[in-house]
Design an enzyme around this catalytic site. Structure first.
Site, PDB file in Angstrom:
ATOM      1  N   GLU A   1     -23.060-134.677 103.348  1.00  0.00           N
ATOM      2  CA  GLU A   1     -23.345-135.498 102.166  1.00  0.00           C
ATOM      3  C   GLU A   1     -22.244-135.399 101.113  1.00  0.00           C
ATOM      4  OE1 GLU A   1     -25.625-131.558 101.553  1.00  0.00           O
ATOM      5  OE2 GLU A   1     -24.852-132.801 103.181  1.00  0.00           O
TER       6      GLU A   1
ATOM      7  N   ASP B   1     -29.924-141.223 106.602  1.00  0.00           N
ATOM      8  CA  ASP B   1     -28.752-142.058 106.902  1.00  0.00           C
ATOM      9  C   ASP B   1     -28.659-143.235 105.943  1.00  0.00           C
ATOM     10  OD1 ASP B   1     -28.108-140.398 108.979  1.00  0.00           O
ATOM     11  OD2 ASP B   1     -28.800-141.749 110.571  1.00  0.00           O
TER      12      ASP B   1
ATOM     13  N   HIS C   1     -34.446-138.343 109.273  1.00  0.00           N
ATOM     14  CA  HIS C   1     -32.999-138.573 109.308  1.00  0.00           C
ATOM     15  C   HIS C   1     -32.640-140.043 109.176  1.00  0.00           C
ATOM     16  CE1 HIS C   1     -31.647-134.465 110.103  1.00  0.00           C
ATOM     17  NE2 HIS C   1     -32.758-134.328 110.814  1.00  0.00           N
TER      18      HIS C   1
ATOM     19  N   ASN D   1     -33.842-135.358 103.962  1.00  0.00           N
ATOM     20  CA  ASN D   1     -33.952-135.415 105.423  1.00  0.00           C
ATOM     21  C   ASN D   1     -35.256-134.801 105.917  1.00  0.00           C
ATOM     22  OD1 ASN D   1     -31.777-136.827 106.501  1.00  0.00           O
ATOM     23  ND2 ASN D   1     -30.419-135.046 106.470  1.00  0.00           N
TER      24      ASN D   1
ATOM     25  N   ASP E   1     -21.348-135.051  95.671  1.00  0.00           N
ATOM     26  CA  ASP E   1     -22.292-134.481  96.634  1.00  0.00           C
ATOM     27  C   ASP E   1     -23.699-134.994  96.301  1.00  0.00           C
ATOM     28  OD1 ASP E   1     -22.270-131.912  98.666  1.00  0.00           O
ATOM     29  OD2 ASP E   1     -24.196-132.167  97.653  1.00  0.00           O
TER      30      ASP E   1
END
Length: 298
Positions: free
Chosen positions: A209, A187, A183, A178, A170
């Protein structure tokens, strides 16, 4: 293309092989239809099966049925049947049994090559559709459904007494990344993490994630060592952003396969270990079999 060719006559096999190999095709020939089916089942590179209807010990129609099941299991495979007695009944039976095409035996070279060109077009499209259906579009890893399907197949192959380890990973503080950088940067972080995590084993993005890795035939200790290597690689990574490079860390939970275990149970233990890794400071590896027990005892 890799072609499996089945006929009871070695003369017919040689005639057709001599037509195919000069065009760059790889041809595996069989007079035994059961051996052919076993080979096609185990050899994923086979894209075309050409079989006579007059074969033994299983008939050509039965071979078509069995091979079609392989294709239905998300594998590109084009099936051509042959018969020296070409008639409407043979054609209908072959197509109803899962064949894609029917050709007279022995086939003429141009007719055979035209059919193989069609087979190449169709199997290429099938392969691309399978890839799209199984792939997470952002990271290029397996999506959740495909990951569980591949992992379960690996577990079945390992068997109850085999070795296998699982890692759940994770990205730490991903929401903060973010919120702070946007974002688009988030990404990019996911893609960078996927590139690191996807280096070995069966790897999928479970959502958000969170990523999962299954390592067939690897012990718990080997899984822990792999997770530690991944943790260092993630911590060393920097992702470019407008303000400043973004530092990323990951937390890892590791578990292993045990007698009587299920895939879901193994991943659940890894998930519990991952929760412990995140709640005890993040950027660390926790093992369900050792570290987690010690953490609970403390």
């Amino acid at each position: 293309m890799h072609i499996a060719l089945v006929d009871s006559s070695r003369v017919v096999l040689k005639i057709i092989t001599d037509q195919l190999e000069p065009r760059g095709h790889t041809v595996s020939t069989f007079t035994d239809s059961a051996a052919a089916l076993a080979y096609v089942t185990e050899t994923a590179s086979v894209r075309v099966l050409i079989t006579s209807l007059e074969v033994r010990p299983i008939s050509g129609l039965e071979l078509c049925w069995s091979a079609r099941l392989l294709a239905d299991a998300k594998r590109p495979l084009y099936i051509i049947t042959m018969s020296s007695a070409q008639n409407a009944r043979n054609l209908a039976e072959a197509l109803d049994s899962g064949a894609d095409d029917f050709i007279e035996k022995p086939p003429g070279a141009e007719s055979l090559h035209a059919r193989l060109r069609a087979a190449e077009r169709l199997t290429s499209m099938q392969e691309e559709l399978i890839r799209l259906a199984e792939t997470d579009p952002l990271t290029g890893l397996l999506n959740r459904r495909a990951f569980f399907a591949r992992a379960q197949a690996a577990a079945d192959k390992v068997g109850p007494h085999g070795r296998m380890s699982a890692i759940l990973a994770d990205i730490d503080h991903f929401k903060r990344i973010n919120d702070t950088h946007g974002h688009d940067v988030g990404d990019t972080v996911l893609q960078a993490a996927a590139k690191i995590l996807g280096s070995e084993g069966i790897v999928g993005r479970l959502g958000g994630e969170e990523f999962a890795i299954v390592l067939p035939h690897k012990s718990l200790e080997e899984g822990e060592a792999h997770a530690r290597r991944l943790r260092v690689l993630a911590a060393d990574l920097r992702v470019r952003a407008a303000r400043a490079p973004v530092r990323m860390t990951c937390s890892f939970g590791v578990s292993d396969w045990s007698e009587g275990a299920t895939l879901e149970g193994m991943l659940k233990r890894a998930d519990i270990a991952l929760y412990e890794a995140k709640s005890s400071g993040r950027d660390r590896v926790v093992s369900a079999a050792t570290d987690l027990i010690l953490a609970r005892a403390g």
